[in-house]
Each structure stands twice: as C-alpha cells, then as structure tokens.
Design an enzyme around this catalytic site. Structure first.
Site, mmCIF file in Angstrom:
data_model
loop_
_atom_site.group_PDB
_atom_site.id
_atom_site.type_symbol
_atom_site.label_atom_id
_atom_site.label_comp_id
_atom_site.label_asym_id
_atom_site.label_seq_id
_atom_site.Cartn_x
_atom_site.Cartn_y
_atom_site.Cartn_z
ATOM 1 N N SER A 154 0.745 -1.213 0.164
ATOM 2 C CA SER A 154 -0.040 -0.109 0.082
ATOM 3 C C SER A 154 0.843 1.416 -0.022
ATOM 4 C CB SER A 154 -1.006 0.028 1.338
ATOM 5 O OG SER A 154 -1.606 1.367 1.530
ATOM 6 N N TYR A 167 -2.357 -0.778 10.270
ATOM 7 C CA TYR A 167 -2.468 -0.852 8.730
ATOM 8 C C TYR A 167 -1.229 -0.530 8.207
ATOM 9 C CZ TYR A 167 -4.303 -1.023 4.068
ATOM 10 O OH TYR A 167 -4.620 -1.202 2.667
#
Ligand SMILES: NC(=O)c1ccc[n+]([C@@H]2O[C@H](COP(=O)([O-])OP(=O)(O)OC[C@H]3O[C@@H](n4cnc5c(N)ncnc54)[C@H](O)[C@@H]3O)[C@@H](O)[C@H]2O)c1
Length: 271
Positions: A154, A167
C-alpha cells in the site's frame, strides 16, 4: 463515499494483452475489490485461476470457470490446502497473489487506544496470511524451479497518517517480505514483487472513508485528480508477473496516480 464518478477517467478497462494460457494463478481475497479484478484479468488472459476467500457469496459472482477455495488466510492449514487445491486441479502453481487484507473500522484509533484483539487479527490476516500462503506456494514453485509471488502492499507502507497504527506498519512489513523472499529465492527461478496502490475504488476504501467520518476529497489528493480503478492495479500485477518483468524481483511498484511523489509541503490542488 465522497468520490464522484466524473472524477474517474474514461479509460477503457478489462482489456489485457498478456497471454497467460497454461499458467496457474492463486489469488487470496479474490472475491471482491482489487482481488476480483486480478482474478478476472488473469482469467480473461487465459490463466487457470483459483480464488481463495472467506466470502463465498461474493465469490459466486466471479466468472464461471474461476475455481473457488473457501478459506481464511490467517489459518496456515487453509493456506496449505488452497495451494494443494490449485496444484491438484491444474497441475502447477505459477503465480501467487497475496491480496487478502482487512482494515476494520475499530483499527482507526491512535496507538494508545488500540485493542489487542484488533492488532492480533490484523497481524494474522495482513501479515501472517501472506507468509503462510507464500511458504506453501514456494514449496511448489521450488519443485517447478519457477514462479512469481505478488504481494499487495500500500501507499501506506511508504508514508503514514494519523489513526492507522496497525494498517500502515503491517503494509510496510509486506514490502520487507517482498524484499526478503525475493532475495531468498532469486536463484531458484522465483521472483517476488509487490505493488503499493494509492486509493482505489473498492469496498475497503468506502468503509475506510466512512470510519473516518466521510467528506474527504481523496480524488484531489492524487496528482492525477482521481482515485484508481481495481483494473489498473490488476494491470500492474499482470505485467509484473509476466516474462516482460523478468529482471524485476525483491522490489515494490507504486500504482498511485502520483500520490507518493506529492509532497506534504506542496500547494494543494484547488478543489
Ligand atoms: N483499496 C485501496 O485503496 C487499497 C489501497 C492500498 C492497498 N490496498 C490493498 O489491496 C488489497 C485489496 O484491497 P481491497 O480494497 O480490494 O479490499 P476489499 O476489502 O475490497 O476486498 C478484500 C477481499 O479479501 C477477502 N478477505 C478478507 N479477509 C480474508 C481472509 N482472512 N482470508 C481470505 N480472504 C479474506 C474479503 O472477503 C474480500 O473479498 C489489500 O491488501 C489492501 O490492503 C488497497
């Protein structure tokens, strides 16, 4: 979700020029979002595709011919069985796409409010799940002396924000998994790469915007002026796993509409 359709480009999608005939591909989290686009792109280009997902209902909407293995990537036994199932059905495993990940609403908290339960679940799916699937895929790929593993990381692996104490750090670990496995198996015909998307139009992003109270102009934060489409990430995955990327291993590609290049000090684009 605060993203108007007109902000999306009119680029036609779903057309792939890669020939994946005869290749066997396993995609985790392939029943929805980016994973679904990856399954469909590989399938359209001729691959035999196995989708592993916990969401059996969503998987029923995949194209007929895409095989489904119902399983949770946080359980090593499921990962082993998913790899075995691909090999039993199609005789090999050429590409593993580690894509299944979660970002539950209760993970949007500052570090001091993070529950152990949320932390453990995110580590189990977003980190351990990648390791378990790769471990069993590599066993098969070593026998074949060939294979490609693509990890979905990501933009949050490379820069961060408030209220993402799980995350982002775990996504950064996905990039390090890519580097370590790439180095480990480079002489055995196995390449390992990752892609780091910017914001992509999927249920995960919709839920994330809602968890943060909505109203964010996500499209405008990307220099290209829009968020991405799942197919655009799938295109990058197909390219990276093709022979056209044969000298690329142990590295990450940002597929982010310029987001990563845009400095926090830069003047914001006018809304
Ligand atoms: N959407 C984005 O903007 C974005 C940005 C950067 C990175 N990513 C990454 O891309 C990947 C896909 O994201 P997405 O937006 O398509 O997510 P999504 O939530 O839309 O879809 C995820 C899929 O994974 C499945 N899944 C969840 N937990 C699972 C488990 N334990 N075992 C098996 N399947 C499971 C879900 O059922 C779902 O089908 C993730 O790794 C995510 O971190 C997404």
């Amino acid at each position: 979700m605060g993203i108007s359709k007109k902000e999306m480009s009119s680029r036609p999608t779903g057309k792939v020029s890669y020939d994946n005939s005869g290749r066997v591909v396993l995609v985790s989290g392939g029943a929805g979002g980016i994973g679904q686009a990856i399954c469909e792109q590989f399938f359209r280009s001729g691959a035999s595709v196995v989708c592993m997902d916990v969401d059996e209902k969503a998987a029923s909407k995949l194209s007929k011919g895409i095989a489904f293995y119902p399983g949770d990537t946080s359980r090593e036994s499921c990962c082993r069985e998913a790899v075995d199932s691909a090999v039993e059905q199609f005789g090999a495993l050429d590409v593993l796409v580690n894509n299944a990940a979660i970002q539950p609403p209760d993970s949007y908290v500052p570090l001091h409010e993070l529950s152990q339960e949320t932390w453990n679940r995110m580590v189990a799916v977003n980190f351990s799940g990648y390791t378990f699937l790769a471990k069993h895929a590599v066993r098969q790929m070593k026998q074949q002396a060939s294979g490609v593993i693509v990890n979905l990381a990501s933009g949050q692996a490379h820069r961060t924000a408030r209220q993402v104490p799980c995350y982002g750090p775990i996504k950064a670990a996905n990039v390090l998994q890519t580097m370590q496995w790439g180095v480990e198996y480079a002489r055995e015909g196995i390449r390992v790469v990752s892609v780091s998307p910017g914001a992509i139009d999927t249920p995960l992003v919709a839920a994330s915007l809602e968890a943060q109270g909505g109203g964010q102009d996500l499209a405008n934060r990307h220099p290209l002026g829009r968020i991405g489409r799942p197919q655009e990430v799938a295109d990058a995955v197909l390219w990276l796993s093709s022979p056209a990327a044969s000298f690329i291993t142990g590295t990450d590609l940002q597929v982010d509409g310029g987001l990563g290049a845009f400095g926090a000090f830069a003047d914001p684009y006018p809304s």
